[in-house]
Design a protein around this motif. Structure first.
Motif, PDB file in Angstrom:
ATOM      1  N   MET A   1     -22.994  37.750  68.437  1.00  0.00           N
ATOM      2  CA  MET A   1     -23.591  38.112  69.730  1.00  0.00           C
ATOM      3  C   MET A   1     -22.701  39.097  70.486  1.00  0.00           C
ATOM      4  N   ARG A   2     -23.317  40.037  71.153  1.00  0.00           N
ATOM      5  CA  ARG A   2     -22.588  41.050  71.905  1.00  0.00           C
ATOM      6  C   ARG A   2     -21.728  40.413  73.007  1.00  0.00           C
ATOM      7  N   ILE A   3     -20.493  40.872  73.128  1.00  0.00           N
ATOM      8  CA  ILE A   3     -19.639  40.417  74.231  1.00  0.00           C
ATOM      9  C   ILE A   3     -19.246  41.626  75.063  1.00  0.00           C
ATOM     10  N   ASN A   4     -19.663  41.623  76.311  1.00  0.00           N
ATOM     11  CA  ASN A   4     -19.306  42.722  77.209  1.00  0.00           C
ATOM     12  C   ASN A   4     -18.026  42.394  77.957  1.00  0.00           C
ATOM     13  N   VAL A   5     -17.502  43.396  78.658  1.00  0.00           N
ATOM     14  CA  VAL A   5     -16.246  43.187  79.380  1.00  0.00           C
ATOM     15  C   VAL A   5     -16.403  42.106  80.439  1.00  0.00           C
ATOM     16  N   THR A   6     -17.636  41.965  80.965  1.00  0.00           N
ATOM     17  CA  THR A   6     -17.877  40.844  81.873  1.00  0.00           C
ATOM     18  C   THR A   6     -19.342  40.438  81.847  1.00  0.00           C
ATOM     19  N   ARG A   7     -19.628  39.291  82.443  1.00  0.00           N
ATOM     20  CA  ARG A   7     -20.996  38.810  82.550  1.00  0.00           C
ATOM     21  C   ARG A   7     -21.132  38.157  83.921  1.00  0.00           C
ATOM     22  N   SER A   8     -22.161  38.562  84.665  1.00  0.00           N
ATOM     23  CA  SER A   8     -22.307  38.096  86.045  1.00  0.00           C
ATOM     24  C   SER A   8     -22.573  36.597  86.109  1.00  0.00           C
ATOM     25  N   SER A   9     -21.986  35.958  87.121  1.00  0.00           N
ATOM     26  CA  SER A   9     -22.273  34.553  87.394  1.00  0.00           C
ATOM     27  C   SER A   9     -23.552  34.461  88.212  1.00  0.00           C
ATOM     28  N   MET A  10     -24.409  33.524  87.859  1.00  0.00           N
ATOM     29  CA  MET A  10     -25.663  33.345  88.593  1.00  0.00           C
ATOM     30  C   MET A  10     -25.962  31.860  88.775  1.00  0.00           C
ATOM     31  N   PRO A  11     -26.666  31.520  89.876  1.00  0.00           N
ATOM     32  CA  PRO A  11     -27.170  30.152  90.007  1.00  0.00           C
ATOM     33  C   PRO A  11     -28.362  30.003  89.066  1.00  0.00           C
ATOM     34  N   SER A  12     -28.876  28.802  88.922  1.00  0.00           N
ATOM     35  CA  SER A  12     -30.087  28.647  88.103  1.00  0.00           C
ATOM     36  C   SER A  12     -31.252  29.333  88.818  1.00  0.00           C
ATOM     37  N   PHE A  13     -32.253  29.719  88.019  1.00  0.00           N
ATOM     38  CA  PHE A  13     -33.436  30.383  88.573  1.00  0.00           C
ATOM     39  C   PHE A  13     -34.077  29.509  89.650  1.00  0.00           C
ATOM     40  N   GLU A  14     -34.176  28.211  89.374  1.00  0.00           N
ATOM     41  CA  GLU A  14     -34.828  27.286  90.317  1.00  0.00           C
ATOM     42  C   GLU A  14     -34.039  27.200  91.627  1.00  0.00           C
ATOM     43  N   GLU A  15     -32.726  27.151  91.500  1.00  0.00           N
ATOM     44  CA  GLU A  15     -31.887  27.034  92.701  1.00  0.00           C
ATOM     45  C   GLU A  15     -32.092  28.249  93.605  1.00  0.00           C
ATOM     46  N   TYR A  16     -32.108  29.423  93.000  1.00  0.00           N
ATOM     47  CA  TYR A  16     -32.251  30.650  93.807  1.00  0.00           C
ATOM     48  C   TYR A  16     -33.649  30.762  94.402  1.00  0.00           C
ATOM     49  N   ALA A 334       2.110  54.753  87.010  1.00  0.00           N
ATOM     50  CA  ALA A 334       0.645  54.667  87.038  1.00  0.00           C
ATOM     51  C   ALA A 334       0.051  55.453  85.871  1.00  0.00           C
ATOM     52  N   LYS A 335       0.608  56.613  85.605  1.00  0.00           N
ATOM     53  CA  LYS A 335       0.087  57.454  84.525  1.00  0.00           C
ATOM     54  C   LYS A 335       0.295  56.773  83.161  1.00  0.00           C
ATOM     55  N   TYR A 336       1.505  56.259  82.967  1.00  0.00           N
ATOM     56  CA  TYR A 336       1.837  55.574  81.711  1.00  0.00           C
ATOM     57  C   TYR A 336       0.882  54.393  81.482  1.00  0.00           C
ATOM     58  N   THR A 337       0.662  53.620  82.543  1.00  0.00           N
ATOM     59  CA  THR A 337      -0.186  52.430  82.437  1.00  0.00           C
ATOM     60  C   THR A 337      -1.642  52.820  82.166  1.00  0.00           C
ATOM     61  N   ALA A 338      -2.127  53.802  82.912  1.00  0.00           N
ATOM     62  CA  ALA A 338      -3.532  54.219  82.748  1.00  0.00           C
ATOM     63  C   ALA A 338      -3.807  54.690  81.327  1.00  0.00           C
ATOM     64  N   GLU A 339      -2.800  55.275  80.686  1.00  0.00           N
ATOM     65  CA  GLU A 339      -2.996  55.798  79.331  1.00  0.00           C
ATOM     66  C   GLU A 339      -2.951  54.708  78.266  1.00  0.00           C
ATOM     67  N   ARG A 340      -2.543  53.503  78.629  1.00  0.00           N
ATOM     68  CA  ARG A 340      -2.362  52.445  77.626  1.00  0.00           C
ATOM     69  C   ARG A 340      -3.125  51.156  77.895  1.00  0.00           C
ATOM     70  N   VAL A 341      -3.760  51.057  79.041  1.00  0.00           N
ATOM     71  CA  VAL A 341      -4.333  49.752  79.402  1.00  0.00           C
ATOM     72  C   VAL A 341      -5.748  49.566  78.860  1.00  0.00           C
ATOM     73  N   ILE A 342      -6.052  48.340  78.471  1.00  0.00           N
ATOM     74  CA  ILE A 342      -7.443  47.936  78.255  1.00  0.00           C
ATOM     75  C   ILE A 342      -7.653  46.607  78.990  1.00  0.00           C
ATOM     76  N   THR A 343      -8.861  46.420  79.509  1.00  0.00           N
ATOM     77  CA  THR A 343      -9.161  45.105  80.074  1.00  0.00           C
ATOM     78  C   THR A 343     -10.088  44.395  79.103  1.00  0.00           C
ATOM     79  N   LEU A 344      -9.675  43.209  78.718  1.00  0.00           N
ATOM     80  CA  LEU A 344     -10.410  42.437  77.714  1.00  0.00           C
ATOM     81  C   LEU A 344     -11.605  41.729  78.362  1.00  0.00           C
ATOM     82  N   PRO A 345     -12.571  41.313  77.559  1.00  0.00           N
ATOM     83  CA  PRO A 345     -13.719  40.580  78.105  1.00  0.00           C
ATOM     84  C   PRO A 345     -13.243  39.393  78.936  1.00  0.00           C
TER      85      PRO A 345
END
Ligand SMILES: *Cc1c(COP(=O)(O)O)cnc(C)c1O
Length: 370
Positions: A1-16, A334-345
């Protein structure tokens, strides 16, 4: 299954849907409705701040805070952030002056701020990037010594506390983002927190076209109000946010177990006196030690349908829209970091298995360049 860098938190459909039902009776959809008022109150308790002014999004909250303060001249800030921080300065006719970042927390390096202060400096705009707390005490000292305003971009720092204080209580004002991708969301939304009642009044006016009362419009405002559907989403999500943050903690613990002993992969430190929110999990890839560049990791993960991001690359000072205006070699960390950083899921819905799989792929990249 696809894993994106993030996934939004949501209440249940009924609750909303249950919670928005009354809107069909009142037909009061925006303009400081009951849910808007309730959310502002609940958030000031949750964030442990004096006042919360709600906005349509975090960016407008920041732009209008700078406008409301009537600033002019230069603002000392960080280039290691989302475009919004720098855009908010420039769109207010102010000049960003970029300060380098601290190599451990990636937040503004407070020891370098004073060298950048000129007679034109009016404010400091640091970012609690990834939810890491800036050196708030030193920044406060500098601001007081030089008569400067401090506005924090706290977009990543929802619920973070420092020495038991809500992070939104530091500086003159703080901006929070409630965008769908953040730890806490109202679909789109944002807020300013401040102890300054005059600033609160200005913000209330500016986000509603500068309208003081029915016949007096005394501010050149815009429209940046939060609507009732977003406020209801916020009320629902607020009931679950502690649970969500606890799930994130487990994800972060698992990442740490997997990656803390990996040479050439630098992960965030645990900050002293800080109650964290586990917003992001950045990794800085030291290609010489790890034996592979970040792009190799990104590509290998993508083959497994896992998507990470280069937050924050490029530096805002290197963005095409600012071409020729700034010199990013002045902020080498900042430049060094920007060139090497990744944010994981990173989200409350990731499992320990997901994390192990992601880290397994990352480890398999070691030495790939050799
Ligand atoms: C998300 C974000 C913003 C803007 O917030 P929006 O609610 O998306 O407008 C500003 N600064 C930073 C650092 C952000 O991550």
């Amino acid at each position: 299954m696809r894993i994106n860098v993030t996934r939004s938190s949501m209440p249940s459909f009924e609750e909303y849907t249950e919670a928005i039902k009354p809107l069909w009776e009142s037909a009061w959809l925006t303009n400081m409705g009951v849910n808007h008022e309730k959310l502002a109150e609940r958030l000031s308790e949750y964030l442990k701040v004096d006042n919360v002014s709600l906005f349509v999004n975090g960016h407008m909250a920041l732009e209008m805070t700078l406008q409301a303060m009537g600033l002019s001249g230069e603002v000392i800030t960080t280039p290691f952030t989302f475009a919004s921080t720098t855009h908010a300065i420039v769109r207010n006719g102010l000049e960003p002056v970029f300060c380098d970042i601290d190599k451990n927390t990636y937040t503004i390096d407070a020891s370098k701020i004073e060298d950048l202060i000129t007679e034109k400096t009016c404010a400091i705009l640091p970012v609690h990037v990834y939810g890491c707390v800036c050196d708030v005490e030193e920044i406060d000292r500098i601001a007081k010594a030089h008569g400067l305003k401090v506005i924090y971009d706290s977009a990543h720092a929802f619920g973070v506390e420092y020495k038991g204080r809500g992070i939104g209580t530091f500086g003159d004002a703080s901006m929070f983002s409630f965008h769908a991708t953040k730890v806490y969301n109202t679909i789109e939304g944002g807020a300013v927190t401040t102890a300054d009642a005059k600033l609160m009044d200005m913000l209330r006016k500016l986000k509603d076209f500068g309208i003081k009362d029915e016949e007096v419009i005394d501010g050149i405002g815009a429209n940046a109000k939060m609507n009732e559907f977003c406020a209801v989403m916020g009320l629902c999500n607020l009931l679950h946010v502690d649970e969500e943050i606890e799930k994130r903690r487990k994800v972060v613990d698992r990442y740490r177990q997997n990656l803390s002993d990996e040479e050439g992969l630098t992960i965030l430190p645990v900050q002293k006196d800080v109650k964290p929110n586990y917003a992001y999990f950045p990794v800085v890839v030291e290609e010489k030690i790890f034996g592979a560049e970040r792009q190799t990791i990104i590509d290998r993960l993508k083959e497994d349908d896992i998507y990470v991001r280069k937050y924050f690359y490029p530096l805002t000072s290197d963005m095409d829209c600012y071409q020729g205006r700034f010199d990013s070699s002045m902020t080498p960390v900042a430049k060094y970091t920007a060139e090497r950083v990744i944010t994981l899921p990173m989200s409350a819905s990731l499992t320990e298995n997901d994390v192990d799989r992601i880290c397994g792929i990352i480890r398999s990249c070691r030495g790939a360049a050799n």
